[in-house]
Motif scaffolding. Structure first.
Motif, short mmCIF file in Angstrom:
data_model
loop_
_atom_site.label_atom_id
_atom_site.label_comp_id
_atom_site.label_asym_id
_atom_site.label_seq_id
_atom_site.Cartn_x
_atom_site.Cartn_y
_atom_site.Cartn_z
N GLU A 15 41.91 52.71 39.18
CA GLU A 15 41.21 52.48 37.92
C GLU A 15 41.79 53.35 36.80
OE1 GLU A 15 36.71 51.79 36.40
OE2 GLU A 15 36.98 53.38 37.87
N ARG A 25 41.38 47.00 31.54
CA ARG A 25 40.04 47.27 32.05
C ARG A 25 39.62 46.11 32.95
NH1 ARG A 25 36.19 50.77 30.79
NH2 ARG A 25 37.30 51.46 28.93
N LEU A 26 39.31 46.43 34.19
CA LEU A 26 38.83 45.43 35.15
C LEU A 26 37.38 45.69 35.47
CD1 LEU A 26 41.78 45.32 37.74
CD2 LEU A 26 41.45 43.88 35.73
N THR A 27 36.65 44.64 35.83
CA THR A 27 35.29 44.83 36.32
C THR A 27 35.36 45.52 37.68
OG1 THR A 27 35.19 42.74 37.54
CG2 THR A 27 34.55 42.68 35.19
N HIS A 28 34.23 46.00 38.14
CA HIS A 28 34.20 46.68 39.44
C HIS A 28 34.65 45.74 40.56
CE1 HIS A 28 33.07 49.55 42.48
NE2 HIS A 28 32.34 48.62 43.07
N GLN A 29 34.18 44.49 40.53
CA GLN A 29 34.55 43.53 41.56
C GLN A 29 36.05 43.21 41.50
OE1 GLN A 29 32.52 41.79 44.05
NE2 GLN A 29 31.36 43.64 43.59
N GLU A 30 36.59 43.08 40.30
CA GLU A 30 38.03 42.83 40.16
C GLU A 30 38.83 44.01 40.69
OE1 GLU A 30 37.69 40.00 36.16
OE2 GLU A 30 38.16 42.13 35.96
N HIS A 43 38.40 36.03 40.75
CA HIS A 43 38.69 37.41 40.36
C HIS A 43 40.20 37.63 40.24
CE1 HIS A 43 34.62 38.79 40.37
NE2 HIS A 43 34.46 38.77 41.68
N HIS A 49 41.45 36.21 37.02
CA HIS A 49 41.09 37.09 35.91
C HIS A 49 42.02 38.30 35.85
CE1 HIS A 49 36.67 35.50 35.85
NE2 HIS A 49 37.53 34.63 35.40
N LYS A 109 44.38 39.41 32.80
CA LYS A 109 44.21 40.72 32.17
C LYS A 109 45.47 41.58 32.26
CE LYS A 109 39.20 41.03 32.63
NZ LYS A 109 38.07 41.80 33.22
#
Length: 96
Positions: free
Chosen positions: A17, A26-31, A61, A64, A68
């Motif tokens: 991260e 910036r990735l989501t937690h799941q990504e 995911h 995405h 990103k």
């Protein structure tokens, strides 16, 4: 998170991260969980089981993440995974 949902290595996930944030991604937690598992060579089915989501969700995911990171489709994603697995993001995390 249930025990099954916990990543194998919190330090590795944190380092990933930090690496991504330093590269303005910036990735989501799941990504982030999906990317970490993919770097470690897990299949979509294994990732699906680990994060308690469907395989279709894992694929979403990944799409995405590809967008990103600005990668060139699935081939670009595979090359990125190989680079991250072999070169590693840990070497770069302490760089300014």
């Amino acid at each position: 998170m249930t025990a099954k949902q916990q990543p194998e290595n919190f330090e590795e996930l944190d380092a990933l991260e930090i690496f991504l944030l330093r590269n303005n991604t910036r990735l989501t937690h799941q990504e982030l969980l999906v990317l970490g598992a993919a770097i470690n060579g897990k299949t979509n089915a294994e990732i699906s089981e680990e994060i308690c989501r469907s395989i279709a969700t894992v694929k979403t995911h990944k799409n995405h993440i590809i967008r990103k990171l600005g990668l060139n489709g699935k081939d670009g994603f595979r090359r990125y995974l190989l680079k991250m697995a072999h070169i590693g993001f840990k070497e770069k995390k302490n760089q300014p």
